[in-house]
Design an enzyme around this catalytic site. Sequence first.
Site, PDB file in Angstrom:
ATOM      1  N   GLU A 181       3.788   4.276   5.881  1.00  0.00           N
ATOM      2  CA  GLU A 181       2.596   3.431   5.747  1.00  0.00           C
ATOM      3  C   GLU A 181       1.494   4.183   5.007  1.00  0.00           C
ATOM      4  O   GLU A 181       1.448   5.414   5.019  1.00  0.00           O
ATOM      5  CB  GLU A 181       2.164   2.997   7.159  1.00  0.00           C
ATOM      6  N   ASP A 182       0.623   3.439   4.348  1.00  0.00           N
ATOM      7  CA  ASP A 182      -0.468   4.095   3.625  1.00  0.00           C
ATOM      8  C   ASP A 182      -1.556   4.605   4.569  1.00  0.00           C
ATOM      9  O   ASP A 182      -2.003   5.736   4.469  1.00  0.00           O
ATOM     10  CB  ASP A 182      -1.073   3.161   2.551  1.00  0.00           C
ATOM     11  N   PHE A 202     -14.220   3.407   3.658  1.00  0.00           N
ATOM     12  CA  PHE A 202     -13.188   2.646   2.963  1.00  0.00           C
ATOM     13  C   PHE A 202     -12.693   3.430   1.761  1.00  0.00           C
ATOM     14  O   PHE A 202     -13.470   3.789   0.882  1.00  0.00           O
ATOM     15  CB  PHE A 202     -13.718   1.276   2.537  1.00  0.00           C
ATOM     16  N   VAL A 203     -11.397   3.695   1.748  1.00  0.00           N
ATOM     17  CA  VAL A 203     -10.823   4.525   0.687  1.00  0.00           C
ATOM     18  C   VAL A 203      -9.846   3.732  -0.172  1.00  0.00           C
ATOM     19  O   VAL A 203      -9.227   2.771   0.290  1.00  0.00           O
ATOM     20  CB  VAL A 203     -10.125   5.772   1.268  1.00  0.00           C
ATOM     21  N   LYS A 220      -6.985   6.936  10.391  1.00  0.00           N
ATOM     22  CA  LYS A 220      -8.413   6.721  10.663  1.00  0.00           C
ATOM     23  C   LYS A 220      -8.552   6.452  12.169  1.00  0.00           C
ATOM     24  O   LYS A 220      -8.742   5.315  12.588  1.00  0.00           O
ATOM     25  CB  LYS A 220      -8.872   5.470   9.910  1.00  0.00           C
ATOM     26  N   GLY A 265       0.769  -1.254   0.000  1.00  0.00           N
ATOM     27  CA  GLY A 265       0.000   0.000   0.000  1.00  0.00           C
ATOM     28  C   GLY A 265       0.792   1.291   0.000  1.00  0.00           C
ATOM     29  O   GLY A 265       0.336   2.304  -0.514  1.00  0.00           O
ATOM     30  N   ASP A 268      -5.683  -0.210  -1.821  1.00  0.00           N
ATOM     31  CA  ASP A 268      -6.402  -1.138  -2.686  1.00  0.00           C
ATOM     32  C   ASP A 268      -7.727  -1.602  -2.090  1.00  0.00           C
ATOM     33  O   ASP A 268      -7.968  -1.510  -0.897  1.00  0.00           O
ATOM     34  CB  ASP A 268      -5.559  -2.392  -2.909  1.00  0.00           C
ATOM     35  N   ASP A 287      -5.019   2.296  10.676  1.00  0.00           N
ATOM     36  CA  ASP A 287      -6.431   1.974  10.881  1.00  0.00           C
ATOM     37  C   ASP A 287      -6.595   1.418  12.299  1.00  0.00           C
ATOM     38  O   ASP A 287      -6.585   2.171  13.265  1.00  0.00           O
ATOM     39  CB  ASP A 287      -6.836   0.980   9.782  1.00  0.00           C
ATOM     40  N   ARG A 328      -5.002   0.597  -6.875  1.00  0.00           N
ATOM     41  CA  ARG A 328      -3.784   1.202  -6.315  1.00  0.00           C
ATOM     42  C   ARG A 328      -3.251   2.307  -7.214  1.00  0.00           C
ATOM     43  O   ARG A 328      -2.622   3.254  -6.740  1.00  0.00           O
ATOM     44  CB  ARG A 328      -2.692   0.143  -6.136  1.00  0.00           C
TER      45      ARG A 328
HETATM   46  P1  IMP Z   1      -4.314  -1.764  10.529  1.00  0.00           P
HETATM   47  O1  IMP Z   1      -3.337  -2.845  10.792  1.00  0.00           O
HETATM   48  O2  IMP Z   1      -5.713  -2.117  10.905  1.00  0.00           O
HETATM   49  O3  IMP Z   1      -3.896  -0.403  11.072  1.00  0.00           O
HETATM   50  O4  IMP Z   1      -4.493  -1.670   8.981  1.00  0.00           O
HETATM   51  C1  IMP Z   1      -3.589  -1.167   8.137  1.00  0.00           C
HETATM   52  C2  IMP Z   1      -3.803  -1.776   6.779  1.00  0.00           C
HETATM   53  O5  IMP Z   1      -5.195  -2.064   6.502  1.00  0.00           O
HETATM   54  C3  IMP Z   1      -3.372  -0.785   5.742  1.00  0.00           C
HETATM   55  O6  IMP Z   1      -1.998  -0.947   5.458  1.00  0.00           O
HETATM   56  C4  IMP Z   1      -4.275  -1.125   4.587  1.00  0.00           C
HETATM   57  O7  IMP Z   1      -3.675  -2.129   3.785  1.00  0.00           O
HETATM   58  C5  IMP Z   1      -5.536  -1.687   5.180  1.00  0.00           C
HETATM   59  N1  IMP Z   1      -6.625  -0.675   5.232  1.00  0.00           N
HETATM   60  C6  IMP Z   1      -7.221  -0.159   6.305  1.00  0.00           C
HETATM   61  N2  IMP Z   1      -8.169   0.736   5.978  1.00  0.00           N
HETATM   62  C7  IMP Z   1      -8.174   0.796   4.633  1.00  0.00           C
HETATM   63  C8  IMP Z   1      -8.939   1.551   3.658  1.00  0.00           C
HETATM   64  O8  IMP Z   1      -9.813   2.380   3.965  1.00  0.00           O
HETATM   65  N3  IMP Z   1      -8.652   1.311   2.357  1.00  0.00           N
HETATM   66  C9  IMP Z   1      -7.696   0.428   1.958  1.00  0.00           C
HETATM   67  N4  IMP Z   1      -6.963  -0.285   2.820  1.00  0.00           N
HETATM   68  C10 IMP Z   1      -7.196  -0.112   4.144  1.00  0.00           C
HETATM   69 MG    MG Z   2      -4.297  -3.358   1.825  1.00  0.00          MG
END
Ligand code: IMP
Ligand code: MG
Length: 183
Positions: free
Chosen positions: A101-102, A154-155, A133, A46, A161, A105, A167
């Site tokens: 990081e992208d 969800f973006v 987020k 990402g 992606d 979340d 992407r």
């Molecule tokens: P975390 O481990 O829950 O913080 O999630 C991080 C990963 O979840 C990111 O690197 C993304 O790959 C994916 N992710 C979380 N929210 C989104 C979204 O809104 N769109 C796309 N990917 C997301």
């Molecule tokens: Mg992803």
Amino acid sequence: MGTMDQDILRVLYTQEEIAARIKVLGEEMYADLREKDPLFISVLRGAFIFMADIVRSCPVKSDVEFIAVSSYGNAMSSSGAVQITRDIQQDITGRHLVVIEDILDSGNTLSYLKQYFLAKGAAEVSICTLLDKPSRRTKAIQANYTGFTVPDEFVVGYGLDYCQKYRNLPYIGVLKPEVYGGE
Ligand code: IMP
Ligand code: MG
């Protein structure tokens, strides 16, 4: 098949808005990192586009690395169980890392990686995320540098992606719920 644009409900950040924000963010990071010989580590896949732009807007003497993780969630969220599928290729003992990081979340991915890098001997681990987020956070982790704070939608685009697609959209947008089988 239709076009990617047809699957987007609305644009959150245009290509121009992203570029303008990254310019400012890069300057802020440069001020902090100029003496630190940082190692930028991009989380695949990402963050690959953001990585390319942020390192060019932060002209500090530095090197780059890539790590790939999978987190066994569904297509829209990660689970707690993070696994490294491709590791970094160098010794990080005593280094100042900046993880790129992208999106931050739940925080599962970045809290896991931060602990992992500290356990491998990194002196300091900073986090730079394009999107945050905070409403979805379950782990106590914060970014040092954030591009934009986004609502709980969800973006996709600019590296992010849905099922590995979108992407390469140059902007960030909210996906139409019907695309992922929502209402
Ligand atoms: P975390 O481990 O829950 O913080 O999630 C991080 C990963 O979840 C990111 O690197 C993304 O790959 C994916 N992710 C979380 N929210 C989104 C979204 O809104 N769109 C796309 N990917 C997301
Ligand atoms: Mg992803």
